[in-house]
Design a protein around this motif. Structure first.
Motif, PDB file in Angstrom:
ATOM      1  N   VAL A  30       5.498 -26.386 -18.346  1.00  0.00           N
ATOM      2  CA  VAL A  30       6.028 -27.481 -19.001  1.00  0.00           C
ATOM      3  C   VAL A  30       7.464 -27.599 -19.305  1.00  0.00           C
ATOM      4  O   VAL A  30       8.332 -28.561 -18.932  1.00  0.00           O
ATOM      5  CB  VAL A  30       5.321 -28.214 -20.346  1.00  0.00           C
ATOM      6  CG1 VAL A  30       5.941 -29.257 -20.846  1.00  0.00           C
ATOM      7  CG2 VAL A  30       3.871 -28.453 -19.869  1.00  0.00           C
ATOM      8  N   ALA A  31       7.969 -26.431 -19.825  1.00  0.00           N
ATOM      9  CA  ALA A  31       9.519 -26.166 -20.216  1.00  0.00           C
ATOM     10  C   ALA A  31      10.409 -26.292 -18.961  1.00  0.00           C
ATOM     11  O   ALA A  31      11.595 -26.667 -19.101  1.00  0.00           O
ATOM     12  CB  ALA A  31       9.595 -24.953 -21.060  1.00  0.00           C
ATOM     13  N   ALA A  32      10.094 -25.603 -17.646  1.00  0.00           N
ATOM     14  CA  ALA A  32      10.606 -25.598 -16.616  1.00  0.00           C
ATOM     15  C   ALA A  32      10.587 -26.910 -15.775  1.00  0.00           C
ATOM     16  O   ALA A  32      11.376 -26.986 -14.853  1.00  0.00           O
ATOM     17  CB  ALA A  32      10.072 -24.379 -15.867  1.00  0.00           C
ATOM     18  N   ASP A  94      -5.517 -23.230 -14.625  1.00  0.00           N
ATOM     19  CA  ASP A  94      -5.311 -22.046 -13.789  1.00  0.00           C
ATOM     20  C   ASP A  94      -4.344 -22.224 -12.683  1.00  0.00           C
ATOM     21  O   ASP A  94      -3.937 -21.135 -12.147  1.00  0.00           O
ATOM     22  CB  ASP A  94      -6.721 -21.568 -13.292  1.00  0.00           C
ATOM     23  CG  ASP A  94      -7.692 -21.203 -14.469  1.00  0.00           C
ATOM     24  OD1 ASP A  94      -7.211 -20.519 -15.368  1.00  0.00           O
ATOM     25  OD2 ASP A  94      -8.695 -21.508 -14.547  1.00  0.00           O
ATOM     26  N   ALA A  95      -3.931 -23.189 -12.434  1.00  0.00           N
ATOM     27  CA  ALA A  95      -3.330 -23.445 -10.994  1.00  0.00           C
ATOM     28  C   ALA A  95      -1.851 -23.086 -11.112  1.00  0.00           C
ATOM     29  O   ALA A  95      -1.105 -23.582 -12.101  1.00  0.00           O
ATOM     30  CB  ALA A  95      -3.350 -24.941 -10.656  1.00  0.00           C
ATOM     31  N   ALA A  96      -1.519 -22.071 -10.222  1.00  0.00           N
ATOM     32  CA  ALA A  96      -0.073 -21.722 -10.257  1.00  0.00           C
ATOM     33  C   ALA A  96       0.452 -22.519  -8.954  1.00  0.00           C
ATOM     34  O   ALA A  96       0.402 -21.830  -7.767  1.00  0.00           O
ATOM     35  CB  ALA A  96      -0.222 -19.952  -9.905  1.00  0.00           C
ATOM     36  N   PHE A  97       1.206 -23.405  -9.193  1.00  0.00           N
ATOM     37  CA  PHE A  97       1.647 -24.286  -8.409  1.00  0.00           C
ATOM     38  C   PHE A  97       3.216 -24.734  -8.544  1.00  0.00           C
ATOM     39  O   PHE A  97       3.284 -25.090  -9.553  1.00  0.00           O
ATOM     40  CB  PHE A  97       0.822 -25.451  -8.114  1.00  0.00           C
ATOM     41  CG  PHE A  97       0.895 -26.394  -6.983  1.00  0.00           C
ATOM     42  CD1 PHE A  97       0.482 -25.618  -5.749  1.00  0.00           C
ATOM     43  CD2 PHE A  97       1.537 -27.647  -6.552  1.00  0.00           C
ATOM     44  CE1 PHE A  97       0.430 -26.118  -4.502  1.00  0.00           C
ATOM     45  CE2 PHE A  97       1.413 -28.034  -5.364  1.00  0.00           C
ATOM     46  CZ  PHE A  97       0.745 -27.539  -4.348  1.00  0.00           C
ATOM     47  N   THR A  98       3.997 -24.169  -7.781  1.00  0.00           N
ATOM     48  CA  THR A  98       5.465 -24.341  -8.061  1.00  0.00           C
ATOM     49  C   THR A  98       5.955 -25.615  -7.996  1.00  0.00           C
ATOM     50  O   THR A  98       5.524 -26.597  -7.074  1.00  0.00           O
ATOM     51  CB  THR A  98       6.265 -23.284  -7.167  1.00  0.00           C
ATOM     52  OG1 THR A  98       6.232 -23.710  -5.846  1.00  0.00           O
ATOM     53  CG2 THR A  98       5.670 -21.625  -7.215  1.00  0.00           C
ATOM     54  N   PRO A  99       7.176 -25.897  -8.377  1.00  0.00           N
ATOM     55  CA  PRO A  99       7.876 -27.066  -8.299  1.00  0.00           C
ATOM     56  C   PRO A  99       8.307 -27.555  -6.875  1.00  0.00           C
ATOM     57  O   PRO A  99       8.191 -28.571  -6.177  1.00  0.00           O
ATOM     58  CB  PRO A  99       9.120 -27.183  -9.363  1.00  0.00           C
ATOM     59  CG  PRO A  99       8.826 -26.115 -10.374  1.00  0.00           C
ATOM     60  CD  PRO A  99       7.704 -25.143  -9.591  1.00  0.00           C
ATOM     61  N   GLY A 100       8.480 -26.313  -6.067  1.00  0.00           N
ATOM     62  CA  GLY A 100       8.737 -26.383  -4.557  1.00  0.00           C
ATOM     63  C   GLY A 100       7.603 -26.891  -3.602  1.00  0.00           C
ATOM     64  O   GLY A 100       7.765 -27.745  -2.907  1.00  0.00           O
ATOM     65  N   GLN A 101       6.490 -26.554  -4.099  1.00  0.00           N
ATOM     66  CA  GLN A 101       5.227 -26.874  -3.640  1.00  0.00           C
ATOM     67  C   GLN A 101       4.835 -28.389  -3.610  1.00  0.00           C
ATOM     68  O   GLN A 101       4.395 -29.083  -2.966  1.00  0.00           O
ATOM     69  CB  GLN A 101       3.980 -26.110  -3.880  1.00  0.00           C
ATOM     70  CG  GLN A 101       4.124 -24.742  -3.337  1.00  0.00           C
ATOM     71  CD  GLN A 101       3.181 -23.837  -3.852  1.00  0.00           C
ATOM     72  OE1 GLN A 101       3.008 -23.423  -5.091  1.00  0.00           O
ATOM     73  NE2 GLN A 101       2.083 -23.448  -2.869  1.00  0.00           N
ATOM     74  N   VAL A 102       5.096 -29.000  -5.079  1.00  0.00           N
ATOM     75  CA  VAL A 102       5.134 -30.314  -5.325  1.00  0.00           C
ATOM     76  C   VAL A 102       6.076 -30.949  -4.424  1.00  0.00           C
ATOM     77  O   VAL A 102       5.491 -32.040  -3.731  1.00  0.00           O
ATOM     78  CB  VAL A 102       5.539 -30.512  -6.664  1.00  0.00           C
ATOM     79  CG1 VAL A 102       5.162 -32.105  -7.188  1.00  0.00           C
ATOM     80  CG2 VAL A 102       4.583 -29.741  -7.667  1.00  0.00           C
ATOM     81  N   SER A 103       7.269 -30.638  -4.176  1.00  0.00           N
ATOM     82  CA  SER A 103       8.131 -31.163  -3.268  1.00  0.00           C
ATOM     83  C   SER A 103       7.610 -31.417  -1.837  1.00  0.00           C
ATOM     84  O   SER A 103       7.635 -32.301  -1.111  1.00  0.00           O
ATOM     85  CB  SER A 103       9.705 -30.888  -3.413  1.00  0.00           C
ATOM     86  OG  SER A 103      10.206 -30.773  -4.484  1.00  0.00           O
ATOM     87  N   GLU A 104       6.709 -30.227  -1.358  1.00  0.00           N
ATOM     88  CA  GLU A 104       6.205 -30.094  -0.055  1.00  0.00           C
ATOM     89  C   GLU A 104       5.189 -30.994   0.087  1.00  0.00           C
ATOM     90  O   GLU A 104       5.209 -31.802   0.993  1.00  0.00           O
ATOM     91  CB  GLU A 104       5.749 -28.840   0.235  1.00  0.00           C
ATOM     92  CG  GLU A 104       6.900 -27.795   0.371  1.00  0.00           C
ATOM     93  CD  GLU A 104       6.267 -26.252   0.424  1.00  0.00           C
ATOM     94  OE1 GLU A 104       7.108 -25.422   1.116  1.00  0.00           O
ATOM     95  OE2 GLU A 104       5.016 -26.225   0.085  1.00  0.00           O
ATOM     96  N   LEU A 105       4.351 -31.304  -0.893  1.00  0.00           N
ATOM     97  CA  LEU A 105       3.482 -32.197  -0.812  1.00  0.00           C
ATOM     98  C   LEU A 105       3.984 -34.139  -0.687  1.00  0.00           C
ATOM     99  O   LEU A 105       3.416 -34.771  -0.059  1.00  0.00           O
ATOM    100  CB  LEU A 105       2.286 -32.208  -2.275  1.00  0.00           C
ATOM    101  CG  LEU A 105       1.368 -30.879  -2.120  1.00  0.00           C
ATOM    102  CD1 LEU A 105       0.177 -30.893  -3.210  1.00  0.00           C
ATOM    103  CD2 LEU A 105       0.895 -30.657  -0.501  1.00  0.00           C
ATOM    104  N   GLU A 106       5.121 -33.925  -1.821  1.00  0.00           N
ATOM    105  CA  GLU A 106       5.797 -35.247  -1.570  1.00  0.00           C
ATOM    106  C   GLU A 106       6.216 -35.742  -0.426  1.00  0.00           C
ATOM    107  O   GLU A 106       5.910 -36.603  -0.129  1.00  0.00           O
ATOM    108  CB  GLU A 106       6.740 -35.257  -2.826  1.00  0.00           C
ATOM    109  CG  GLU A 106       7.284 -36.649  -3.151  1.00  0.00           C
ATOM    110  CD  GLU A 106       8.577 -36.545  -4.185  1.00  0.00           C
ATOM    111  OE1 GLU A 106       8.863 -37.593  -4.605  1.00  0.00           O
ATOM    112  OE2 GLU A 106       8.643 -35.419  -4.648  1.00  0.00           O
ATOM    113  N   ALA A 107       6.825 -34.570   0.411  1.00  0.00           N
ATOM    114  CA  ALA A 107       7.306 -34.986   1.766  1.00  0.00           C
ATOM    115  C   ALA A 107       6.421 -35.338   2.720  1.00  0.00           C
ATOM    116  O   ALA A 107       6.280 -36.109   3.494  1.00  0.00           O
ATOM    117  CB  ALA A 107       8.163 -33.641   1.884  1.00  0.00           C
ATOM    118  N   ALA A 108       5.131 -34.423   2.474  1.00  0.00           N
ATOM    119  CA  ALA A 108       3.793 -34.504   3.519  1.00  0.00           C
ATOM    120  C   ALA A 108       3.270 -36.197   3.309  1.00  0.00           C
ATOM    121  O   ALA A 108       2.750 -36.750   4.155  1.00  0.00           O
ATOM    122  CB  ALA A 108       2.801 -33.445   3.111  1.00  0.00           C
ATOM    123  N   LEU A 109       3.302 -36.428   2.085  1.00  0.00           N
ATOM    124  CA  LEU A 109       2.606 -37.698   1.720  1.00  0.00           C
ATOM    125  C   LEU A 109       3.775 -39.010   2.405  1.00  0.00           C
ATOM    126  O   LEU A 109       3.080 -39.858   3.017  1.00  0.00           O
ATOM    127  CB  LEU A 109       2.575 -38.109   0.358  1.00  0.00           C
ATOM    128  CG  LEU A 109       1.704 -39.364  -0.208  1.00  0.00           C
ATOM    129  CD1 LEU A 109       0.292 -39.131   0.392  1.00  0.00           C
ATOM    130  CD2 LEU A 109       1.809 -39.549  -1.590  1.00  0.00           C
TER     131      LEU A 109
END
Length: 299
Positions: A30-32, A94-109
């Motif tokens: 959350v902090a990052a 438990d999910a280890a999901f990076t901000p970069g991966q969020v951006s990848e899904l955003e681009a995919a959508l």
């Protein structure tokens, strides 16, 4: 509180009885995170941890009790829409999901905007965490791939980026399913209402469902080792889903063949205890009778 300026993507995280390591990882995340973050406490989040998350900018929600994963996800989706987000990424503790991966899904959508049917959700390729079993997502028949994007029947909610305009039209998650099958039912409903569910094979998320794996070479199957209440909820909701018209007949037939084998394997793994068999049989009966809600045996 969430930032006043709308963000295209909000992060929604459900927690239930997190341990100290999970609380620490959540606080660091959350902090990052620059995106607005919504945390739903389904029980067991220490007050000090909730206060710390709020100080870092997260919005912490709670119903004061465990309302199940469906109810928690709906609360997160509503909060994300109120904050002006267009999509929400759903994660568990438990999910280890990076901000970069969020951006990848955003681009995919964004790439899926031109396809038909329009996308409801896109999620990462599932991987098994050490000693666990990854979920599998059956390919949706008669829908072509879109490069690294594969149409699938359903996705686990953890790691899924949901289009909130589509969510508003498809409808909420089933809170009466409580825990298991919530994602499956919603995705089948999405397809039925003219939306698609997609897996981005270019990014992956390890899954940590259950407490190990139950395997049978003789039966040719393997499954997560779950608490009895969760196995019961899985059987109950799967059987109940047979009556839902938007669940495809091909899936109902597959489950009709597969569920008895899973129940047998689970019972054998328990040491063939009569009480376990009685619980599983009762769960199937509850599914046939439409008795849903909070699973029996959940403390």
């Amino acid at each position: 509180m969430l930032p006043s300026a709308p963000s295209p993507v909000a992060i929604g995280i459900t927690v239930f009885r997190p341990d100290a390591a999970q609380v620490a990882a959540l606080s660091a995340r959350v902090a990052a995170e620059t995106r607005p973050t919504i945390v739903f406490d389904n029980g067991g989040l220490p007050a000090s941890a909730a206060a710390q998350l709020s100080e870092h900018g997260a919005r912490v929600l709670s119903a004061g009790d465990n309302i199940g994963i469906g109810g928690a996800l709906d609360a997160i989706a509503r909060a994300a829409m109120e904050a002006g987000a267009a999509q929400v990424l759903l994660l568990d503790q438990d999910a280890a999901f990076t901000p970069g991966q969020v951006s990848e899904l955003e681009a995919a959508l964004a790439r899926l905007r031109s396809v038909s049917p329009p996308p409801a959700v896109v999620g990462p390729r599932p991987e098994a965490a050490p000693g666990r079993k990854a979920p599998s997502y059956p390919r949706r028949p008669d829908v072509p791939d879109g490069g690294s994007l594969v149409p699938v029947e359903f996705l686990a909610t953890s790691g899924s980026l949901i289009d909130l305009a589509a969510y508003a039209r498809i409808g909420p998650f089933r809170s009466d399913f409580f825990i298991d099958g919530v994602d499956l039912e919603w995705c089948f409903r999405a397809w039925n209402r003219g939306y698609g569910c997609w897996m981005e094979t270019g990014t992956a998320l390890p899954h940590r469902v259950g407490g190990g794996v139950i395997r049978s070479t003789w039966l040719g199957i393997e499954m997560p080792r779950q608490p009895l209440f969760r196995m019961g909820a899985y059987l109950r909701n799967s059987v109940y889903a047979w009556r839902l018209p938007h669940v495809p007949r091909r899936w109902k037939l597959r489950q009709a063949a597969y569920l008895p084998l899973q129940a047998l394997l689970y019972w054998a793994d328990s040491g063939c205890r009569p009480s376990v068999l009685a619980h599983l049989a009762g769960a199937v009966l509850d599914g046939l009778r439409g008795r849903l809600g909070r699973p029996k045996g959940l403390s």
